[in-house]
Design a protein around this motif. Sequence first.
Motif, PDB file in Angstrom:
ATOM      1  N   SER A 100       0.821  -1.254   0.214  1.00  0.00           N
ATOM      2  CA  SER A 100       0.069  -0.065  -0.160  1.00  0.00           C
ATOM      3  C   SER A 100       0.911   1.191   0.114  1.00  0.00           C
ATOM      4  O   SER A 100       2.226   1.248   0.487  1.00  0.00           O
ATOM      5  N   GLU A 101       0.375   2.216  -0.353  1.00  0.00           N
ATOM      6  CA  GLU A 101       1.183   3.447  -0.409  1.00  0.00           C
ATOM      7  C   GLU A 101       1.689   4.140   1.097  1.00  0.00           C
ATOM      8  O   GLU A 101       2.722   4.603   1.354  1.00  0.00           O
ATOM      9  N   LEU A 160       6.374  -6.660  -6.353  1.00  0.00           N
ATOM     10  CA  LEU A 160       5.643  -6.299  -7.617  1.00  0.00           C
ATOM     11  C   LEU A 160       6.045  -7.393  -8.683  1.00  0.00           C
ATOM     12  O   LEU A 160       5.404  -7.739  -9.370  1.00  0.00           O
ATOM     13  N   ASP A 213       0.011  -6.785  -8.431  1.00  0.00           N
ATOM     14  CA  ASP A 213       0.734  -5.973  -9.211  1.00  0.00           C
ATOM     15  C   ASP A 213       0.837  -4.336  -9.082  1.00  0.00           C
ATOM     16  O   ASP A 213       0.918  -3.911  -9.880  1.00  0.00           O
ATOM     17  N   THR A 214       0.017  -3.883  -7.904  1.00  0.00           N
ATOM     18  CA  THR A 214      -0.013  -2.418  -7.844  1.00  0.00           C
ATOM     19  C   THR A 214       0.220  -2.193  -6.454  1.00  0.00           C
ATOM     20  O   THR A 214      -0.135  -2.925  -5.319  1.00  0.00           O
ATOM     21  N   ARG A 223      -1.335   0.457  -4.000  1.00  0.00           N
ATOM     22  CA  ARG A 223      -2.528   1.464  -3.842  1.00  0.00           C
ATOM     23  C   ARG A 223      -2.593   1.990  -2.212  1.00  0.00           C
ATOM     24  O   ARG A 223      -2.024   1.464  -1.490  1.00  0.00           O
TER      25      ARG A 223
END
Length: 251
Positions: free
Chosen positions: A104-105, A118, A237-238, A240
């Motif tokens: 997560s960010e 990732l 793969d992100t 978020r």
Amino acid sequence: MVVTFWGRPRRRTPGAWLHQCGSVEEALRAQAAGADGVIVQGVEAGGHVRGATPALRLLGQARAALGPEYPLLLAGGIAERSDVSTALEAGAQAAVAGTRFLLSEESRAHALYKERLLAARETFLTELFGAGWPAPHRVVPNAATDHWLSGVRPLFPVRGRKDERQMVFGAPRANRLLNHLFAPGIRYAPASLQQRMIGAQRPGSRILTPAGPTDDGPATLVDAGALYAGETVARIDTVRPAAELVRDLAG
Ligand SMILES: Cc1cc2nc3c(=O)[nH]c(=O)nc-3n(C[C@H](O)[C@H](O)[C@H](O)COP(=O)(O)O)c2cc1C
């Protein structure tokens, strides 16, 4: 709410208390110790892993042993809304996600650690990064695991019934022995000494601490430290925002 993760289950708060468990025996001990619920952790989980049983199977076993009303949460393998639905349909009261929030960010994992995750498609259990804490952990490969584990026989005595034993990579005998021998010394060493050990850690170091690469720590740990991650990393793969992840997971 207090969540305990390791060691003998023991109440440390008058408030709500959950204990994470990797086997039915451990879940029964937590229930007997007065836990308000247990998190059943499957072997697919990232980071330090208690047991050897896949999460949904362990959930079924725990439900049968602990009774129909007892609160059970499921950890391991949760990355998407459909994983949560499956866990709830199988009888969990809630689902717990670690690896998804590592990506997560807001997570304080080092940016290069996030990049490695990732790109990762594979994880395995090891005891390699066990200096001071010789317990199995699930990681993705890096230079340290390439250095120490190539040629190590994939036989690892994870706890659990014989038929549930996983064929996983352990660590060279000498490394495991040192991890056990120095466990108390390293665990209770002054923080400054621990920081020096972490800063000096290289892929070829025989003693590898459990420290993961954080955004305020040395980037050298990306190759020399534990890149903790669960099996779900193959599907993520992100990076978020956490609030968005919670909204999606909760449906
Ligand atoms: C980066 C990371 C570090 C972890 N460290 C620990 C730990 O120190 N002790 C522990 O009992 N579990 C640890 N875990 C496991 C979590 O408590 C949880 O069971 C797991 O993340 C759930 O599986 P998932 O990663 O597939 O979502 C860690 C997990 C991650 C991802």
